[in-house]
Design an enzyme around this catalytic site. Structure first.
Site, short mmCIF file in Angstrom:
data_model
loop_
_atom_site.label_atom_id
_atom_site.label_comp_id
_atom_site.label_asym_id
_atom_site.label_seq_id
_atom_site.Cartn_x
_atom_site.Cartn_y
_atom_site.Cartn_z
CB SER A 57 31.20 -83.76 11.82
OG SER A 57 32.43 -83.43 12.45
CG ASP A 186 32.07 -81.73 8.08
OD1 ASP A 186 31.41 -81.99 8.53
OD2 ASP A 186 31.94 -80.19 8.33
#
Length: 329
Positions: A57, A186
C-alpha cells in the site's frame, strides 16, 4: 657497531569494509505510512542503500519513489507540497474522514477519477518515479491481494504504476485493478508488513510497521460510520502483523507509534512525522550497531615485519688477573 638509525617503513593494507546487504520492508497503514519518509532519511544519513525493497500500500508508494533513485529529502519535499497546496481537491478528499462517503463524492467534481487509484497516483507521484520495474535502481516487490483467489500476489515486473495502484486500492475508496489477468486490490488485506517475501535475498531484514497499536481503555471520541469503516482495515492489518511476528521476525523491527492517526489523516502530515521522530532515532541506532559489528571484520592488516637483528655480541677479553695466572702456569 652502531645502528644505522634508518626507520623501518611499514606498509599498511586496508581491506574494504564489508557492509551487510539490507532488505527493507515498508508496511501499509494509510496516512500513518507518511512515517516511512523518516525511515528513508535514516538510510540517506548513514550512506546506506537497501539491496531490495518490499512494500504494501503506502509503503509500496514510498518504496517505489526511493527505488527510483529519489532521495528521502526530495520525497519529503514533494509530499509536503502535494498535501499542502498543489492538489487541494485531493487534500479535501483525504482529510474528510468524518464525512459520509456519498457526501464527499457529491461535492467533488473529479470523483470518478479519484475512485481510480491509477489517476490518484498520477497526481501524487513525483514525475521521476519509474514507469516500469525494469527502470528501478533498486529491486522492488509490491504486495497486492487477488480479489477472487483471496491470496497474496507479489508483483516485481511489468508496469510499476499499475502494481502500485493495485496495492493502494483500499475497498470502499478505490476500484480494484486488473493486472496480468487478475483482479488486484489493497495488499494490506493479506500482508500489511511484507518482511517475509525476500527469501534470503539479503543479509539482514529491516521491517517498518506503521499499522499502529490499540489506544487502550479510556475516553475516546465516537467514530462516524465512515471513520469506523476506514479504521477496520487498520484493525485487520494490526492483527495480521501480530500473528506473523509469532512465527517469524525480521532482524530489525521498528514499530512506529502513530496510533492516533486514521487511514485518511494525510492532512496531519507534520504531526505524523513528529510522532515518528523517536522511531527514526531508534532505527538509526539499530543500523549503526549492525554496521559497527560488521566493520570489525575488516580491520586494517599490517604487513609482517622481519624480526629485528640483534647487535653483534662483543668478545670479552680475558682479565689481567687470568692472564697472570696463565703465565705462571
Amino acid at each position: 657497531m652502531k645502528p644505522t638509525g634508518k626507520a623501518l617503513q611499514v606498509r599498511k593494507t586496508t581491506l574494504p569494509v564489508a557492509r551487510p546487504s539490507i532488505a527493507l520492508a515498508l508496511g501499509g497503514g494509510g496516512a500513518r505510512g507518511l512515517a516511512h519518509i523518516l525511515m528513508l532519511e535514516v538510510f540517506d544519513e548513514l550512506g546506506l542503500k537497501p539491496t531490495i525493497i518490499a512494500g504494501t500500500s503506502v509503503g509500496a508508494v514510498f518504496g517505489a519513489a526511493y527505488a527510483s533513485g529519489l532521495s528521502a529529502r526530495l520525497i519529503r519535499a514533494h509530499t509536503e507540497e502535494t498535501l499542502g497546496q498543489r492538489f487541494e481537491i485531493v487534500r479535501q478528499l483525504l482529510s474528510a474522514r468524518a464525512e459520509p462517503m456519498l457526501k464527499i463524492l457529491n461535492i467533488l467534481p473529479v470523483r470518478a477519477a479519484l475512485l481510480k487509484p491509477e489517476a490518484l497516483l498520477e497526481y501524487l507521484l513525483p514525475s521521476k518515479v519509474a514507469r516500469d520495474f525494469a527502470d528501478l535502481q533498486i529491486p522492488l516487490k509490491v504486495v497486492t491481494t487477488d480479489f477472487y483467489a483471496q491470496e497474496q500476489v507479489v508483483v516485481s515486473e511489468g508496469p510499476l504504476r499499475s502494481a502500485l495502484a493495485a496495492s493502494i486500492a483500499l475497498p470502499a475508496l478505490f476500484t480494484p485493478v486488473t493486472l496480468g489477468g487478475r483482479l488486484l486490490m489493497d495488499g494490506g488485506l493479506v500482508n500489511p508488513l511484507p518482511f517475509d517475501v525476500f527469501g534470503g535475498e539479503a543479509d539482514i531484514t529491516v521491517a517498518i510497521d506503521v499499522s499502529g497499536a490499540s489506544l487502550g481503555p479510556g475516553k475516546h471520541p465516537q467514530p462516524s460510520a465512515f471513520a469506523a469503516l476506514m479504521s477496520s482495515s487498520q484493525i485487520l492489518q494490526r492483527s495480521i502483523v501480530r500473528e506473523k511476528l509469532k512465527v517469524q521476525q525480521p532482524d530489525i523491527y521498528i514499530d512506529v507509534e502513530v496510533d492516533e492517526f486514521y487511514v485518511l489523516d494525510f492532512h496531519r502530515f507534520k504531526k505524523v512525522l513528529a510522532a515518528a521522530a523517536p522511531a527514526k532515532e531508534h532505527l538509526k541506532r539499530q543500523l549503526a550497531r549492525i554496521l559497527a559489528s560488521h566493520t570489525t571484520e575488516a580491520l586494517p592488516v599490517v604487513a609482517s615485519e622481519p624480526p629485528p637483528r640483534s647487535p653483534p655480541r662483543k668478545r670479552r677479553l680475558p682479565s689481567l688477573k687470568r692472564l697472570t695466572r696463565a703465565g705462571k702456569a
